[in-house]
Design an enzyme around this catalytic site. Sequence first.
Site, PDB file in Angstrom:
ATOM      1  N   ILE A  57      12.663   4.060  10.159  1.00  0.00           N
ATOM      2  CA  ILE A  57      12.633   4.256   8.416  1.00  0.00           C
ATOM      3  C   ILE A  57      11.312   3.841   8.025  1.00  0.00           C
ATOM      4  O   ILE A  57      10.926   4.509   7.123  1.00  0.00           O
ATOM      5  CB  ILE A  57      13.920   3.644   7.942  1.00  0.00           C
ATOM      6  CG1 ILE A  57      15.120   4.266   8.482  1.00  0.00           C
ATOM      7  CG2 ILE A  57      13.888   3.421   6.549  1.00  0.00           C
ATOM      8  CD1 ILE A  57      15.277   5.602   7.784  1.00  0.00           C
ATOM      9  N   HIS A  69      12.987  10.039  14.956  1.00  0.00           N
ATOM     10  CA  HIS A  69      11.583  10.012  14.740  1.00  0.00           C
ATOM     11  C   HIS A  69      11.003   8.652  15.165  1.00  0.00           C
ATOM     12  O   HIS A  69      11.329   7.623  14.727  1.00  0.00           O
ATOM     13  CB  HIS A  69      10.966  10.323  13.426  1.00  0.00           C
ATOM     14  CG  HIS A  69      12.069   9.993  12.314  1.00  0.00           C
ATOM     15  ND1 HIS A  69      12.521   8.701  12.382  1.00  0.00           N
ATOM     16  CD2 HIS A  69      12.250  10.662  11.204  1.00  0.00           C
ATOM     17  CE1 HIS A  69      13.050   8.482  11.079  1.00  0.00           C
ATOM     18  NE2 HIS A  69      12.901   9.562  10.457  1.00  0.00           N
ATOM     19  N   SER A  91      17.184  -3.700  -8.940  1.00  0.00           N
ATOM     20  CA  SER A  91      15.872  -4.191  -9.096  1.00  0.00           C
ATOM     21  C   SER A  91      15.183  -4.969  -7.993  1.00  0.00           C
ATOM     22  O   SER A  91      14.298  -5.786  -8.276  1.00  0.00           O
ATOM     23  CB  SER A  91      15.713  -5.109 -10.577  1.00  0.00           C
ATOM     24  OG  SER A  91      16.116  -6.240 -10.247  1.00  0.00           O
ATOM     25  N   GLY A  92      15.713  -4.818  -6.860  1.00  0.00           N
ATOM     26  CA  GLY A  92      14.968  -5.463  -5.591  1.00  0.00           C
ATOM     27  C   GLY A  92      13.703  -4.652  -5.219  1.00  0.00           C
ATOM     28  O   GLY A  92      13.567  -3.757  -6.160  1.00  0.00           O
ATOM     29  N   ALA A  93      13.058  -4.906  -4.252  1.00  0.00           N
ATOM     30  CA  ALA A  93      11.871  -4.410  -4.004  1.00  0.00           C
ATOM     31  C   ALA A  93      11.885  -2.917  -3.986  1.00  0.00           C
ATOM     32  O   ALA A  93      10.999  -2.045  -4.461  1.00  0.00           O
ATOM     33  CB  ALA A  93      11.264  -4.656  -2.661  1.00  0.00           C
ATOM     34  N   ILE A  94      12.700  -2.187  -3.523  1.00  0.00           N
ATOM     35  CA  ILE A  94      12.972  -0.671  -3.280  1.00  0.00           C
ATOM     36  C   ILE A  94      13.305  -0.156  -4.783  1.00  0.00           C
ATOM     37  O   ILE A  94      12.341   0.636  -5.087  1.00  0.00           O
ATOM     38  CB  ILE A  94      14.127  -0.167  -2.504  1.00  0.00           C
ATOM     39  CG1 ILE A  94      13.781  -0.466  -1.053  1.00  0.00           C
ATOM     40  CG2 ILE A  94      14.428   1.162  -2.809  1.00  0.00           C
ATOM     41  CD1 ILE A  94      14.916  -0.154  -0.282  1.00  0.00           C
ATOM     42  N   HIS A 122     -16.758 -17.127  -3.802  1.00  0.00           N
ATOM     43  CA  HIS A 122     -16.778 -16.532  -5.286  1.00  0.00           C
ATOM     44  C   HIS A 122     -17.862 -15.163  -5.278  1.00  0.00           C
ATOM     45  O   HIS A 122     -18.804 -15.362  -4.841  1.00  0.00           O
ATOM     46  CB  HIS A 122     -17.539 -17.639  -6.304  1.00  0.00           C
ATOM     47  CG  HIS A 122     -17.750 -17.503  -7.387  1.00  0.00           C
ATOM     48  ND1 HIS A 122     -16.796 -17.430  -8.392  1.00  0.00           N
ATOM     49  CD2 HIS A 122     -18.811 -17.205  -8.083  1.00  0.00           C
ATOM     50  CE1 HIS A 122     -17.293 -17.046  -9.714  1.00  0.00           C
ATOM     51  NE2 HIS A 122     -18.546 -16.880  -9.532  1.00  0.00           N
TER      52      HIS A 122
END
Length: 482
Positions: A42, A38, A197-200, A461
């Site tokens: 990914i 595709h 516990s990485g980003a994924i 601001h």
Amino acid sequence: MADTVYDVLIIGSGPGGYVTAIRAAQLGLKTAIVEREHLGGICLNWGCIPTKALLRSAEILDHANHAKSYGLTLEGKMTADVKDVVARSRGVSARLNGGVAYLMKKNKIDVIWGEAKLTKPGEVIVGKSTKPVVQPQNPVPKGVLGEGTYKAKHIIVATGARPRALPGIEPDGKLIWTYFEAMKPDFMPKSMVVMGSGAIGIEFASFYRSMGVDVTVVELMDNIMPVEDVEISGIARKALEKRGLKIITGAKVSKVEKAANSITAHVETKDGKVQQITADRLISAVGVQGNIENLGLEALGIKTDRGCIVIDGYGKTNVPGIYAIGDVAGPPMLAHKAEHEGVICVEKIAGLPHVHPMDKGKIPGCTYCNPQVASVGLTEAKAKDAGREIRVGRYSFGANGKAIALGEDNGLIKVIFDAKSGELLGAHMVGAEVTELIQGFVIAMNLETTEEELMHTIFPHPTLSEMMKESVLDAYGRVLNA
């Protein structure tokens, strides 16, 4: 059939591959791209984009269930329909998949469907795909190419990466998931163990917790998101635990027992103690590995190292005429790194002047959990390890008017400067929308901006971005609003 001789042929149509193809075409090079499954790879179909769609649904659900804190009343508790949440995510990917097809057509890039194998420098044989080919809604150019032999002066490998599996805890698609299964669940489990516990791992842990799942995260290192600054990681951990996530660090899943519809994870800490956690599902998020198999690399003598292709600063391998970019060429395995690496590679091929290798120290990293985490450059610990004399500035979300108005007053901006030169060495953030803020510091680092220039930059601001300036001021004892 169209001419099968090209200036540039790219294997893989992920963010690195298709962006490189577009830049090559812009430079007047006759270009083709080979894809087995595709367009968009990914990232677009199973990673960066659809996960953000899932996390957006989770964010809205979180806000709805805390409506009272904004002075709003909703009848009953807001719930999620897992099928509709997944359908929305898949629809986002499908839309962008069609967009890539449009870009290929617009730039007159030939799309070759199938699996490529390098036979010799300058030649690729494309065979039938072993994956189901997902044709985009927007058609690719007429006369779509497929199986056959193709020649190109320059061949760029951009085949990406896939989930890494631990021996004995291999994903099975039912009880042990990778991000593929986690992204399109056909039901919402009641409990889950996330390994890594990485980003994924953290993004899926955050998503499923918002969906009401009892989530336990197991991390081998002493801190979650171990590539991040320890202080930022600690703040993120407290916020995630406040949301109900259970986090075990300094531990590993040493064994997984499977039942008919559940798993029992044996979690072993560094001191040898073992606890058993039974849950409906386990997500394996222990990293990714490059897709280097079945490409013909070994026969051509192309060097690899730890599952990735070895390249120089311009994407060149040790074999003339063959290049590699993106995840398959090694860390950091990020879509934006792949895109920029590909542009550098093809601009060097085209002979453009003033092409420079990528500075990996200035690549931002973003994690889209709740709260978000973003960073660029050296952590405080790495700056000290490098022998730098540093000045560190911090600014809390709790002192920012916009953050308080948003109801997002938990977070921190942290900056690290070289004490002698004023060079910005690193910036680290945790809190609402920090993935949109980090680019300001990335630009500053690329322009070699000093602390003095940042102090004299006017920030609007009220905004969250004001905290960036305040953190710089804090590093030099000049903070105004704290």
